[in-house]
Design an enzyme around this catalytic site. Structure first.
Site, mmCIF file in Angstrom:
data_model
loop_
_atom_site.group_PDB
_atom_site.id
_atom_site.type_symbol
_atom_site.label_atom_id
_atom_site.label_comp_id
_atom_site.label_asym_id
_atom_site.label_seq_id
_atom_site.Cartn_x
_atom_site.Cartn_y
_atom_site.Cartn_z
ATOM 1 N N ASN A 1 41.375 35.739 47.161
ATOM 2 C CA ASN A 1 40.680 35.239 45.979
ATOM 3 C C ASN A 1 40.424 33.738 46.061
ATOM 4 O OD1 ASN A 1 40.376 37.630 44.414
ATOM 5 N ND2 ASN A 1 42.571 37.575 43.999
ATOM 6 N N HIS B 1 37.885 32.033 43.816
ATOM 7 C CA HIS B 1 37.433 33.025 42.844
ATOM 8 C C HIS B 1 37.803 32.709 41.394
ATOM 9 C CE1 HIS B 1 36.403 35.256 46.367
ATOM 10 N NE2 HIS B 1 36.108 36.342 45.710
ATOM 11 N N HIS C 1 27.761 36.725 42.110
ATOM 12 C CA HIS C 1 29.165 36.540 42.512
ATOM 13 C C HIS C 1 29.296 35.618 43.716
ATOM 14 C CE1 HIS C 1 33.381 37.359 43.142
ATOM 15 N NE2 HIS C 1 33.129 37.749 44.370
ATOM 16 N N ARG D 1 48.061 39.022 49.303
ATOM 17 C CA ARG D 1 46.674 39.446 49.168
ATOM 18 C C ARG D 1 45.868 38.531 48.260
ATOM 19 N NH1 ARG D 1 44.041 45.495 48.223
ATOM 20 N NH2 ARG D 1 41.918 44.744 47.918
ATOM 21 N N GLU E 1 48.302 43.381 45.823
ATOM 22 C CA GLU E 1 48.199 41.980 45.438
ATOM 23 C C GLU E 1 49.458 41.491 44.736
ATOM 24 O OE1 GLU E 1 44.111 40.042 44.582
ATOM 25 O OE2 GLU E 1 45.072 40.235 42.635
ATOM 26 N N ARG F 1 42.383 62.365 38.055
ATOM 27 C CA ARG F 1 43.441 61.428 38.471
ATOM 28 C C ARG F 1 43.351 61.077 39.955
ATOM 29 N NH1 ARG F 1 46.285 64.939 34.893
ATOM 30 N NH2 ARG F 1 46.770 63.886 32.927
ATOM 31 N N HIS G 1 34.802 33.238 38.913
ATOM 32 C CA HIS G 1 34.718 34.249 37.854
ATOM 33 C C HIS G 1 34.408 33.602 36.511
ATOM 34 C CE1 HIS G 1 37.312 37.351 40.251
ATOM 35 N NE2 HIS G 1 36.043 37.333 40.631
ATOM 36 N N GLU H 1 30.960 34.815 50.242
ATOM 37 C CA GLU H 1 32.254 35.428 50.572
ATOM 38 C C GLU H 1 32.615 35.167 52.037
ATOM 39 O OE1 GLU H 1 34.687 36.859 49.093
ATOM 40 O OE2 GLU H 1 33.929 37.327 47.097
ATOM 41 N N LYS I 1 40.370 40.853 56.436
ATOM 42 C CA LYS I 1 40.722 41.448 55.149
ATOM 43 C C LYS I 1 41.656 42.642 55.340
ATOM 44 C CE LYS I 1 39.198 42.920 50.675
ATOM 45 N NZ LYS I 1 38.141 42.955 49.656
ATOM 46 N N LYS J 1 40.192 47.860 45.886
ATOM 47 C CA LYS J 1 40.085 47.342 44.521
ATOM 48 C C LYS J 1 38.847 47.943 43.864
ATOM 49 C CE LYS J 1 42.219 42.763 44.339
ATOM 50 N NZ LYS J 1 41.913 41.331 44.110
#
Length: 336
Positions: A221, A224, A240, A217, A213, A111, A228, A175, A203, A133
């Protein structure tokens, strides 16, 4: 060498940027660590030396097809075999895919145990390794399974970039181009170390204001949503960063279609993406608009209908419940 901080109260951590900084790795490890599970890929230089720490290396597959729950399960079994405890550490050595997988494995094992990232790609340095992330793909979409799990530290050793293939550099530049539209900074006026550090600072500030997010945040993206969809629709033949570059142009076209920006601003996007960074602005031929639309409906941000991050006179922001008609119109222009 630059030491930057991602400010998250008692979970703040350092990002070290420069040449030869992999030598600083031991300073980022938890003091309790007796074992380190190093997650990496074939072809990535082995620069890890940690006196007094027992290292077990796990080589994962290449490409998005290896970014799966099966890979996570294999790592979990390996962690069990080596006796990895909560006092130990996972170290991700590689590009964005590696740090995504290493971070998710660390978040899941017992965990949650500490993870440190050694980013070896430009894309990883300016984006994937920073912010916590983590995740893997499903056939239905990209990064649909994962967790927010902040690293204990990140190393961005620019020496790794000297041997990076041109396509991998272009992925990072895709990016990096995004940050031009988030801040208006003239990143190309900076040397490489300063440019990477500035992207990290941008960032880090956004992540600190909205770690999970819930709002702001999501501006990270930018470009994106379409990117994606392109990645999946092309069977990941588009990497990507390449898809993000095209996604930035699509976001500008959609913003124009919705009356949020004018044609001059759209051209500015093309000038940065194609002119300054020499990146693709056109999707490959043969793509199906209906498939791309369906994939964008499955985007993680699409909580209230089609959702995009779009430009405006007062900056980039999240726009929800976008009608299909302008989405299709902007797509039509780009696919032609």
């Amino acid at each position: 060498m630059r030491r930057l901080t991602v400010p998250l109260a008692d979970r703040s951590y350092e990002v070290v940027v420069g040449r030869g900084v992999v030598a600083e790795l031991a300073t980022l490890l938890p003091s309790t660590a007796q074992r380190a599970a190093v997650v990496t890929q074939d072809g990535i230089p082995d620069e890890i030396e940690l006196p007094g720490v027992e290292i077990t290396t796990f080589i994962i597959g290449q490409g998005e097809s290896a970014k799966t729950l099966d890979t996570i399960a294999t790592l979990m079994s390996g962690f069990a075999a080596m006796g990895l405890t909560r006092h130990d550490v996972v170290i991700g050595v590689g590009g964005g895919m590696v740090t995504d997988i290493a971070g998710f494995a660390a978040a899941s094992w017992h965990r949650g145990i500490p993870v440190v990232h050694v980013s070896t790609s430009l894309l990883g340095m300016v984006d994937a390794a920073i912010g916590g992330k983590t995740g893997v793909n499903l056939p239905e979409g990209k990064n649909l399974v994962g967790a927010y799990w902040q690293p204990s530290g990140v190393l961005c050793d620019l020496d790794f970039l000297d041997t990076l293939p041109p396509r991998e550099m272009r992925c990072g530049l895709g990016e990096m181009a995004k940050y031009h539209f988030l801040t208006g900074d003239n990143l190309l006026a900076m040397d490489l170390e300063e440019r990477v550090a500035r992207c990290i600072e941008i960032k880090a500030e956004v992540v600190a204001s909205d770690e999970r997010e819930g709002g702001r945040r999501a501006i990270l993206n930018y470009g994106h949503t379409f990117a994606h969809a392109l990645e999946i629709a092309t069977g990941h033949q588009l990497a990507h960063g390449e898809a993000v570059a095209i996604g930035l142009i699509y976001a500008a076209e959609l913003g124009f279609e919705l009356g949020r920006i004018d044609a001059t601003r759209v051209q500015q996007h093309r000038d940065v993406v194609a002119g300054e960074y020499d990146l693709m602005t056109q999707p490959p031929p043969g793509l199906d608009a209906d498939e791309l639309l369906a994939l964008m409906h499955r985007d993680k941000k699409a909580l209230t209908g089609l959702t995009f991050v779009l430009d405006s006179p007062h900056g980039v922001e999240v726009v929800t419940s976008v009608d299909e008609a302008p989405v299709r119109a902007a797509m039509s222009r780009l696919l032609q």
